[in-house]
Design a protein around this motif. Structure first.
Motif, PDB file in Angstrom:
ATOM      1  N   VAL A 165       0.848  -1.188   0.000  1.00 61.96           N
ATOM      2  CA  VAL A 165       0.000   0.000   0.000  1.00 61.96           C
ATOM      3  C   VAL A 165       0.886   1.241   0.000  1.00 61.96           C
ATOM      4  O   VAL A 165       1.891   1.310   0.717  1.00 61.96           O
ATOM      5  CB  VAL A 165      -0.918   0.000   1.236  1.00 61.96           C
ATOM      6  CG1 VAL A 165      -1.776   1.261   1.275  1.00 61.96           C
ATOM      7  CG2 VAL A 165      -1.801  -1.241   1.246  1.00 61.96           C
ATOM      8  N   ILE A 166       0.534   2.220  -0.801  1.00 65.43           N
ATOM      9  CA  ILE A 166       1.305   3.460  -0.876  1.00 65.43           C
ATOM     10  C   ILE A 166       1.061   4.297   0.372  1.00 65.43           C
ATOM     11  O   ILE A 166      -0.082   4.524   0.768  1.00 65.43           O
ATOM     12  CB  ILE A 166       0.922   4.256  -2.139  1.00 65.43           C
ATOM     13  CG1 ILE A 166       1.244   3.448  -3.398  1.00 65.43           C
ATOM     14  CG2 ILE A 166       1.652   5.601  -2.174  1.00 65.43           C
ATOM     15  CD1 ILE A 166       0.753   4.080  -4.685  1.00 65.43           C
ATOM     16  N   THR A 167       2.151   4.770   1.001  1.00 61.45           N
ATOM     17  CA  THR A 167       2.068   5.663   2.152  1.00 61.45           C
ATOM     18  C   THR A 167       3.111   6.766   2.015  1.00 61.45           C
ATOM     19  O   THR A 167       4.076   6.638   1.255  1.00 61.45           O
ATOM     20  CB  THR A 167       2.338   4.929   3.482  1.00 61.45           C
ATOM     21  OG1 THR A 167       3.719   4.511   3.516  1.00 61.45           O
ATOM     22  CG2 THR A 167       1.437   3.716   3.647  1.00 61.45           C
ATOM     23  N   ASP A 168       2.939   7.844   2.789  1.00 64.71           N
ATOM     24  CA  ASP A 168       3.913   8.936   2.783  1.00 64.71           C
ATOM     25  C   ASP A 168       5.295   8.430   3.172  1.00 64.71           C
ATOM     26  O   ASP A 168       6.306   8.797   2.550  1.00 64.71           O
ATOM     27  CB  ASP A 168       3.488  10.033   3.765  1.00 64.71           C
ATOM     28  CG  ASP A 168       2.266  10.806   3.292  1.00 64.71           C
ATOM     29  OD1 ASP A 168       1.705  10.451   2.237  1.00 64.71           O
ATOM     30  OD2 ASP A 168       1.867  11.769   3.984  1.00 64.71           O
ATOM     31  N   ARG A 205      -1.801   4.742   8.698  1.00 71.34           N
ATOM     32  CA  ARG A 205      -3.095   5.403   8.530  1.00 71.34           C
ATOM     33  C   ARG A 205      -4.037   5.202   9.715  1.00 71.34           C
ATOM     34  O   ARG A 205      -5.200   5.605   9.672  1.00 71.34           O
ATOM     35  CB  ARG A 205      -3.743   4.945   7.225  1.00 71.34           C
ATOM     36  CG  ARG A 205      -2.884   5.326   6.022  1.00 71.34           C
ATOM     37  CD  ARG A 205      -3.558   5.133   4.700  1.00 71.34           C
ATOM     38  NE  ARG A 205      -4.663   6.060   4.507  1.00 71.34           N
ATOM     39  CZ  ARG A 205      -5.286   6.231   3.329  1.00 71.34           C
ATOM     40  NH1 ARG A 205      -4.881   5.544   2.280  1.00 71.34           N
ATOM     41  NH2 ARG A 205      -6.286   7.072   3.216  1.00 71.34           N
ATOM     42  N   LEU A 206      -3.516   4.628  10.801  1.00 75.52           N
ATOM     43  CA  LEU A 206      -4.332   4.510  12.018  1.00 75.52           C
ATOM     44  C   LEU A 206      -4.782   5.871  12.561  1.00 75.52           C
ATOM     45  O   LEU A 206      -5.858   5.958  13.167  1.00 75.52           O
ATOM     46  CB  LEU A 206      -3.570   3.750  13.103  1.00 75.52           C
ATOM     47  CG  LEU A 206      -3.689   2.223  13.090  1.00 75.52           C
ATOM     48  CD1 LEU A 206      -2.886   1.626  14.230  1.00 75.52           C
ATOM     49  CD2 LEU A 206      -5.144   1.768  13.170  1.00 75.52           C
ATOM     50  N   PRO A 207      -3.986   6.949  12.380  1.00 72.48           N
ATOM     51  CA  PRO A 207      -4.473   8.263  12.839  1.00 72.48           C
ATOM     52  C   PRO A 207      -5.821   8.661  12.235  1.00 72.48           C
ATOM     53  O   PRO A 207      -6.571   9.411  12.855  1.00 72.48           O
ATOM     54  CB  PRO A 207      -3.356   9.218  12.398  1.00 72.48           C
ATOM     55  CG  PRO A 207      -2.121   8.383  12.461  1.00 72.48           C
ATOM     56  CD  PRO A 207      -2.575   7.026  11.971  1.00 72.48           C
ATOM     57  N   GLU A 208      -6.132   8.147  11.039  1.00 70.05           N
ATOM     58  CA  GLU A 208      -7.439   8.443  10.450  1.00 70.05           C
ATOM     59  C   GLU A 208      -8.558   7.826  11.282  1.00 70.05           C
ATOM     60  O   GLU A 208      -9.579   8.460  11.543  1.00 70.05           O
ATOM     61  CB  GLU A 208      -7.501   7.929   9.012  1.00 70.05           C
ATOM     62  CG  GLU A 208      -6.590   8.673   8.052  1.00 70.05           C
ATOM     63  CD  GLU A 208      -6.639   8.104   6.651  1.00 70.05           C
ATOM     64  OE1 GLU A 208      -7.712   8.169   6.015  1.00 70.05           O
ATOM     65  OE2 GLU A 208      -5.603   7.587   6.190  1.00 70.05           O
TER      66      GLU A 208
END
Length: 282
Positions: free
Chosen positions: A101-104, A154-157
Motif C-alpha cells: 500500500v502506498i504511504t507517505d 493510517r491509524l491516525p485516520e
C-alpha cells in the motif's frame, strides 16, 4: 511461536531500515546482468499465497506476465513481509512484487508503479459479534494489524474518526502475518482486525461463518509495486509494462479474477507524497 512486535520497537526497526543507503540496480545494470531480482511474500491472500505447495495469487499471475514481457530473467525470492521492504530498500532486491500500500513514509524511500488495486482500509470482526456495528463501537477495543504494514501509518485516520464521536483508539497489537492476526481474532484475543478491502472481502468470502466485514476506517488508497528511488529507468520500464497490461486488457482480466471487480486507477507512477495526497483526495 507467534511473534508480536511492540509498536515502539517496530517504529525503530522501520526507521533504521529505511535510513540505510539504497544500492538497488537500475535497468541498465539489470539488462547487463540478464536478471532482475524481485521479492515477494507468500502469506497475504489474494495477492501472494501458497496453494498445494505452489505460489498463487494476483501477483503470481502478474509475475508470469512480466516474464513474458521482459527480455531478461526474473529471479523471485519469497520473504516474510516484515523484512521485505527493508531488503529492497538496501539493494538486496531490485523491486518488491507484492501487495504494498502506498504511504507517505514509503514514498520517502520508494517510487511506486501505476497502481493496480484499491487499498481503502476496513475492519473485520467475528461473524457472531453483534457489538461492533459502527465506528463508535470500536472505541477502546483491541485491534490487530500486520507489523510494518501501511495500516499503521493510517491509524491516525481511525483515531480521528473515533475522537469525532467521543471515542478513543484502543490497544494496537502487531503480528508477523495476517493469518496470525485472524487466528487471534477468531480466538477472541483481539476485538477486530484492520486490512485493505480486497483482503477483507477475500477472507469473509472464504470463511463467512467465522468473520464479517465491518466499515471503512480510512480514506481512499492504492496498491502498487515499490521501486527504490535510485532506479528511475526501472520505474519507467515497469510503467511501460503496466500500460501494456492495461492496453491488452490483461490487467482488468486479472483484477476480475482475483478481486471480483476492476478499478479506475491513476495511469502514472506515484513518486511523491503531494502527488499521492492529490490523487487520493487526502
Amino acid at each position: 511461536m507467534k511473534k508480536v512486535f511492540g509498536k515502539y520497537c517496530l517504529a525503530a526497526m522501520i526507521s533504521l531500515a529505511f535510513s540505510l543507503h539504497v544500492v538497488a540496480a537500475d535497468l541498465p545494470e539489470i539488462e547487463k546482468s540478464g536478471t532482475m531480482k524481485v521479492a515477494t511474500e507468500d502469506d497475504y491472500a489474494p495477492f501472494n499465497f501458497m496453494s498445494n505447495g505452489q505460489t498463487d495469487g494476483f501477483n503470481k499471475d502478474m509475475l508470469e506476465e512480466l516474464r513474458k514481457y521482459a527480455k531478461f530473467n526474473i529471479n523471485q525470492s519469497i520473504l516474510p513481509w516484515t523484512g521485505l521492504l527493508a531488503a529492497v530498500s538496501t539493494g538486496q532486491y531490485d523491486m518488491a512484487l507484492t501487495g504494498a500500500v502506498i504511504t507517505d513514509e514509503r514514498l520517502n524511500v520508494f517510487n511506486f508503479t501505476p497502481p493496480w488495486a484499491s487499498a481503502q482500509h476496513y475492519f473485520v470482526k467475528r461473524a457472531d459479534d453483534k457489538t461492533l456495528n459502527t465506528i463508535a463501537d470500536l472505541s477502546g477495543k483491541k485491534v490487530g494489524v500486520q507489523a510494518g504494514s501501511a495500516l499503521l501509518a493510517r491509524l491516525p485516520e481511525l483515531k480521528a474518526m473515533l475522537e469525532k464521536v467521543g471515542g478513543k483508539l484502543g490497544p494496537v497489537v502487531e503480528y508477523q502475518s495476517y493469518p496470525e492476526a485472524y487466528a487471534d481474532l477468531a480466538n477472541k484475543r483481539v476485538d477486530y482486525v484492520i486490512n485493505v478491502v480486497i483482503s477483507v472481502n477475500d477472507l469473509v468470502k472464504s470463511k463467512p461463518k467465522v468473520f464479517a466485514k465491518g466499515l471503512a476506517v480510512s480514506g481512499p488508497g492504492y496498491m502498487a509495486w515499490p521501486i527504490p528511488k535510485n532506479s528511475p529507468e526501472l520505474l519507467k520500464f515497469m510503467t511501460g509494462f503496466m500500460n501494456h497490461l492495461t492496453e491488452t486488457g490483461k490487467l482488468a482480466e486479472l483484477q476480475k479474477k482475483w478481486f471480483g471487480e476492476t478499478y479506475e486507477l491513476p495511469k502514472e507512477p506515484i513518486t511523491s507524497a503531494d502527488q499521492f495526497h492529490k490523487l487520493a483526495g487526502l
